[in-house]
Design an enzyme around this catalytic site. Structure first.
Site, PDB file in Angstrom:
ATOM      1  N   HIS B  81       0.830  -1.219   0.000  1.00 46.76           N
ATOM      2  CA  HIS B  81       0.000   0.000   0.000  1.00 46.76           C
ATOM      3  C   HIS B  81       0.857   1.258   0.000  1.00 46.76           C
ATOM      4  O   HIS B  81       0.407   2.306  -0.432  1.00 46.76           O
ATOM      5  CB  HIS B  81      -1.039  -0.021   1.133  1.00 46.76           C
ATOM      6  CG  HIS B  81      -0.533   0.305   2.508  1.00 46.76           C
ATOM      7  ND1 HIS B  81      -0.163  -0.659   3.421  1.00 46.76           N
ATOM      8  CD2 HIS B  81      -0.359   1.486   3.136  1.00 46.76           C
ATOM      9  CE1 HIS B  81       0.201  -0.076   4.555  1.00 46.76           C
ATOM     10  NE2 HIS B  81       0.102   1.224   4.411  1.00 46.76           N
ATOM     11  N   ASP B 217       0.958  -7.762   2.352  1.00 46.22           N
ATOM     12  CA  ASP B 217       1.088  -6.337   2.048  1.00 46.22           C
ATOM     13  C   ASP B 217       2.561  -5.922   1.939  1.00 46.22           C
ATOM     14  O   ASP B 217       3.083  -5.191   2.783  1.00 46.22           O
ATOM     15  CB  ASP B 217       0.370  -5.521   3.131  1.00 46.22           C
ATOM     16  CG  ASP B 217       0.240  -4.049   2.756  1.00 46.22           C
ATOM     17  OD1 ASP B 217       0.781  -3.652   1.710  1.00 46.22           O
ATOM     18  OD2 ASP B 217      -0.400  -3.296   3.523  1.00 46.22           O
ATOM     19  N   SER B 652       3.911   2.266   8.703  1.00 40.44           N
ATOM     20  CA  SER B 652       3.707   1.336   7.594  1.00 40.44           C
ATOM     21  C   SER B 652       5.043   1.043   6.931  1.00 40.44           C
ATOM     22  O   SER B 652       5.798   1.977   6.637  1.00 40.44           O
ATOM     23  CB  SER B 652       2.765   1.946   6.566  1.00 40.44           C
ATOM     24  OG  SER B 652       1.437   1.818   6.976  1.00 40.44           O
TER      25      SER B 652
END
Lengths: 718, 718
Positions: B81, B217, B652
């Site tokens: 992402h 991810d 992240s």
């Protein structure tokens, strides 16, 4: 790809937990003594074998469910939801027993139940297979069914000659064995102790089928008898019933892995149905039910869209449809998850291969093949029959007209021979339903639903499957034509008026025959068709009653060859299941722990129903005074616990016993993942949910105190 | 009653896990060496202390998030992402990199990222507190703020004189310390390996914030530089960047309880805010945000009810409101669950009691009290200001007019001095937003929303709080009068036309001043008011920048007296947190296990987005060929794992390291229960969610093979 992965894990799990499957007749327990002991049972399985002796005779039937004696003076422990009618019956605006609960200060304060409430104590359980089948032998189909039915009725009548007893004949292994059950019928039952429903039913529908659960779903009743010790109607000077035995509530903690067993009256299971019936259930019955109910909901929603009044009128019916749909989908998901079709199919294939090597294989195989043909014959018209049932039952006004016609026909017979549901005692209920129609029916919606169902029927029933009476009343092959037929039936009917319906209900068959009301005329024309199709179903049922025992014989023999016993499918008779206090992994990464605590009550509490824990409870939790009922490891008060015990509907109120036979829990629900367990027990997902007796003891000691009852049950005061 | 129970369990849990709280500056790690070792770290904490040396210099900033070098040839590991823009930039109808993923067969096949995509490698981190504060000392409020701002800009400009570097000043402990950060800016980044988004983003919004999770991810990029080894724009003959160090991906299994640590760039936390700010957040800010957004949604829904077109126009705005509301409610629930107000309040009280016994207590206490007054002053108008912000930003057309007015004013300044968001480089974006209004604005709905907000403002702002300009433009005290005022502003405006807005955007302040468009005139009248209120806010901010260091000094001193170190609140600089692979009990009776497996992918798979696992993945799972990446205990392939590491937005892509500093996981999300962790770390509920590197290795070995990349990362081929 999915089946393979699932099958793999099923195999892994099955090895570990397979022994826990089974709803055993008490008489079978000595046969599985080794397994019981391996699972941790410390008593003698022989002591559990006779359901007319202690401790099994302490387990009683309460309403449609289960309860147990827990004191020498007739205290009966069952679920709050099982005794709810009793609580409601005694509730008044100034005495809110539902909201506030109830503690009888002494015996004089105990409140009589509604007069039709019963507690049944089993006193006899005798095999009567010979007497039931002697006349049936050589017969087939409906005649076989009638012979069994007639023999049963004779036995029951004989048995019930002694006043105070209710008798029944139970059919084990699908017609293989029959037992005459004799039960003492206690008629004076009183309410002794009930928690507020915000404890007894904490979470209501939202938590229904849900784990983790935080319900105190229990109530104490007391059975009374006349001074002569015999069953009697309520009288203020009746005396507490002295049961032949009672269970002792445990004071030890409950821990994951502990042995547990449960006795109760499970309703119906289908575990020993033939592989083809599993195929039918998974590949047709459940998906088609889901599809049909979804379409009926859609049709009603669309037809009622413009009218708030119509929406309200159909709200209850649509809610019922949604429940049916949800349950069917849950069962379907479960059976797929458990790969039920493949598992049962492979098992049956292996059974038949084994059978073919046995001496008596030929005759048995012939009966099995014949049973298969009967099932196939039913399957040929299943789609049509499903739609006819919907047409007959789901159009409210048409159904009312059909009911009136059927009642007039049944009234011509002596009351005892009338069809169940159309006897004298049912007439008040029928009148009530006919009145109800007023609030649940709107013509445009009913017509739309009927148009949808009829069109589906026309598509499903081709050629010989067409029903002549339907064709006559509802001619037409497309929607427009069908709508015209329906309009003709409803045009000018006065049956939409309550008075007309109630008047028609009182009329005899002849008067009805001459009615010119188009809807009544249509119902008169359709009635014989529905009766005929019902008869066909009963004939198939009779034939299967004759033929299924062969299948069961093969299955029992095959299992014996594997060293395994076979329990009969559940049929509302007393059964025992055993297993352990058990966690569950509902999905990857999540583990449900087997014990919940009062902390969860606080977490769920919102102050609004259904999560409105009473202030007294919240204060007691905050105070943290859990005394002897606190869990020594969790250091707090437990509420409910989970086991892998084998249960189904009817097991509500079943006592859960520990390895020493002491009462540790009260069964009240199962988990959503187990909704398919009526067909297949999957050890990964089948769990039962129980009230921890320590929670009940704590509530009775500290929150809504009843020291006299704790003393009566020989439990610590705190 | 609730707080007591919660506090009790908080206390119990806190004992076990307290050490895991903290987003430490690497330089602090030697100070907490004892705790790191007690938690299981096997290396030397001193080796982690310098973020310009290995291994910390392998951790890089990627976009607004984090990544790390994982090979000597500049491979960068980050989230799918985080790199999604790069993937999207390279996707074409005939090359569906989003749906199919991407494996660069060799370096020539690697795809250049969008030109503004950056990877930043930290090469300098120097304390510059003196230089930043020397001019500010003695100043107050806005002047203090401007002095700090100006000194920071000077330092940054000096630092950026060397080409290829980006510099910034970080403010630690709320203005106590300042650091100059120097980062090498790599501009040629290429896409190397990405899984299909049905792996990289499996579960999408439905699984966002959810555990158990089953996302892969991750994405691999590669940084390139010019042949001279220096940062360069994309050129086909650039060469892979040789990072000063890189992390080694682990090959050992991950187990519950294993030590874990994580390095990354967490965005913003508020953990060391004053107790009164916690009170404000829990008792006013979050509940009032929930109430305001709920009311705005209700108002828009009601105003748009009759019109499908209006519903569509406001769908995005309402969706945004719903997200804001949900997040605020989640944060509020979390802070209440953690009893944050009481916990922080008692902690501060104890701190102040300790402070009062210290030598320098007086001066510090004076600053703390002054800070409290500034906060109180802001609180006095908070309700009014919240409503004014909504009036300024949520009415689309009015906002467009205000934007145009503000832009015209800012344009009068040299570009560098214009307000952020109104500089030359922002004008294209502004033009785009002005065009957008067309699709997001319907006059009746905007008027209704404005009427609601203005009425609330009139009720909240009494007496001196009233803003003269608002009163002039929108006179009236009740709904009817306000509607008339609003009608007057919107009547005859041409600003609803795109062309008019774009034309006004090009106009200078003087031309705008003379416009007769009633909405532009209203915006011109209102602009100074909004600017004034903004100024007041900045003055308070400046004053707090001056005063908060006293509070931090007291807190650090107090913690020291308890033998504890204090980490600065997160501010997008490199931080390290440590803890363990950890399960979680989200609520009574439920345990989340710390590792998920591919079985969960199969369980969640529906075939429809967002649960449409690719066929290649499902086949590989069914095949069960997991090789060296299988978990030795679970006997299957793991997917994601859970730790109790302290993270927030910006983390992240953070690498998760084991006790030996090897890369075991890639952070990509946290759990919903932890949404309040920006204010309070609650060890019971704060978890971080990571891709298990074994899942990445398995995908690269067996499902979408990239043996050359595994080799480059010195990992087994299968």
């Amino acid at each position: 790809m999915r089946p393979r992965v699932l099958a793999l894990s099923l195999a892994l799990c099955a090895t570990a937990a397979q022994a826990d499957e089974g709803m055993w007749m008490p008489s079978q327990l000595p046969d599985i003594a080794r397994q019981l002991r391996a699972a941790g049972f410390k008593g003698d399985p022989a002591d559990l074998a006779d359901l007319t002796r202690a401790p099994m005779n302490a387990v009683v039937k309460v309403g449609g469910a289960t309860g147990s004696f827990v004191s020498a003076d007739g205290l009966v422990l069952t679920n709050h939801h099982v005794a709810f009618g009793v609580i409601q019956y005694n509730a008044k605006p100034e005495r809110d027993l539902i909201g506030n609960g109830f503690v009888a200060a002494d015996r004089a304060a105990e409140l009589p139940a509604n007069p039709d409430f019963r507690v049944l104590v089993t006193t006899g359980f005798d095999k009567v297979t010979e007497r039931i089948l002697q006349d049936a032998r050589g017969k087939r189909g409906r005649a076989y069914y009638d012979a069994v039915d007639s023999a049963s009725k004779t036995l029951v009548a004989e048995c019930e000659r002694e006043p105070g007893y209710r008798c029944s004949v139970a059919n084990m292994y699908y017609g293989s064995d029959f037992y005459l059950i004799r039960q003492l019928e206690l008629r004076d039952i009183r309410l002794v102790y009930a928690p507020p429903d915000s404890i007894g039913n904490y979470g209501e529908e939202i938590d229904n089928f849900v784990w983790p659960r935080h319900s105190g779903d229990f109530t104490l009743l007391r059975a009374y008898v006349g001074k002569d010790g015999k069953p009697a109607d309520y009288a203020s000077d009746n005396v507490p019933y002295q049961p032949p035995s009672h269970l002792q509530i445990a004071t030890d903690p409950v821990r994951e892995g502990d042995y547990a067993m449960l006795a109760g009256y499970p309703g119906t299971t289908f575990r020993h149905r033939m592989a083809s019936e599993f195929v039918q259930q998974v590949q047709w019955q459940l998906p088609s039910r889901v599809a049909l109910y979804a379409k009926m909901i859609e049709t009603i929603d669309a037809a009622a869209a413009g009218s708030a009044d119509a929406k309200v009128s159909y709200a209850a019916q649509v809610k019922g449809f949604k429940n049916t749909l949800k349950r069917a989908q849950g069962e379907l998901d479960g059976l797929r998850r458990s790969d039920a079709v493949r598992v049962r199919g492979e098992d049956e294939k292996a059974m038949l291969a084994w059978l073919d090597k046995q001496a008596d294989a030929r005759a048995i195989r012939a009966d099995i093949d014949a049973a298969q043909k009967v099932i196939d014959a039913g399957a040929a018209t299943r789609e049509r029959d499903q739609l006819l049932t919907a047409i007959r039952t789901q159009a409210q006004l048409l159904n009312a007209a059909l009911t009136v016609q059927r009642l007039a026909q049944e009234r011509a017979k002596p009351d005892a021979q009338r069809e169940t549901g159309y006897q004298q005692r049912d007439e008040a209920l029928i009148a009530g339903r006919l009145k109800q129609v007023q609030r649940r029916y709107r013509e445009p919606v009913e017509k739309q639903l009927l148009a949808y169902l009829l069109l589906q029927y026309k598509r499903a029933a081709q050629g010989a499957q067409r029903v002549a009476e339907i064709e006559r009343v509802f001619p037409g092959e497309d929607e427009a034509a069908l709508k015209r037929s329906i309009d003709a039936v409803y045009a000018g009917t006065g049956f939409g008026e309550e008075a007309a319906r109630l008047q028609a209900m009182q009329a005899d068959a002849k008067t009805l025959q001459s009615s010119t009301d188009p809807l009544l005329k249509a119902a008169a024309a359709l009635s014989p068709a529905f009766a005929r199709i019902e008869e066909e179903g009963k004939a198939r049922e009779g034939e299967l009653l004759r033929l299924r025992p062969a299948y069961m014989r093969a299955l029992i023999g095959y299992r014996q060859s594997q060293g395994r016993a076979v329990y009969p499918d559940a049929n509302s008779t007393l059964r025992v299941s055993y297993g352990a206090v058990s966690s569950m992994d509902p999905r990857d990464g999540v583990r449900y722990r087997p014990l919940t605590t009062v902390q969860g009550i606080v977490e769920k509490h919102t102050g609004a129903r259904p999560f409105d824990a009473p202030q007294a409870l919240r204060e007691a939790i905050a105070k943290g005074d859990f005394g002897s009922t606190a869990d020594p490891e969790l250091k707090t008060q437990t509420v409910d616990f989970l086991t892998n015990l084998d249960t189904t509907g009817g097991n509500s109120g079943s006592p859960v016993l520990d390895a020493q036979g002491r009462l540790i829990g009260l069964n009240f629900d199962s988990n959503w993942e187990a909704v398919s367990a009526s067909w297949m027990f999957d050890p990964r997902y089948k769990r039962a949910i129980h009230v921890d007796m320590r929670y009940m003891r704590w509530l009775m000691a500290k929150v809504y105190p009843a020291p006299h009852l704790l003393k009566e049950m020989q439990l610590p005061a705190e």
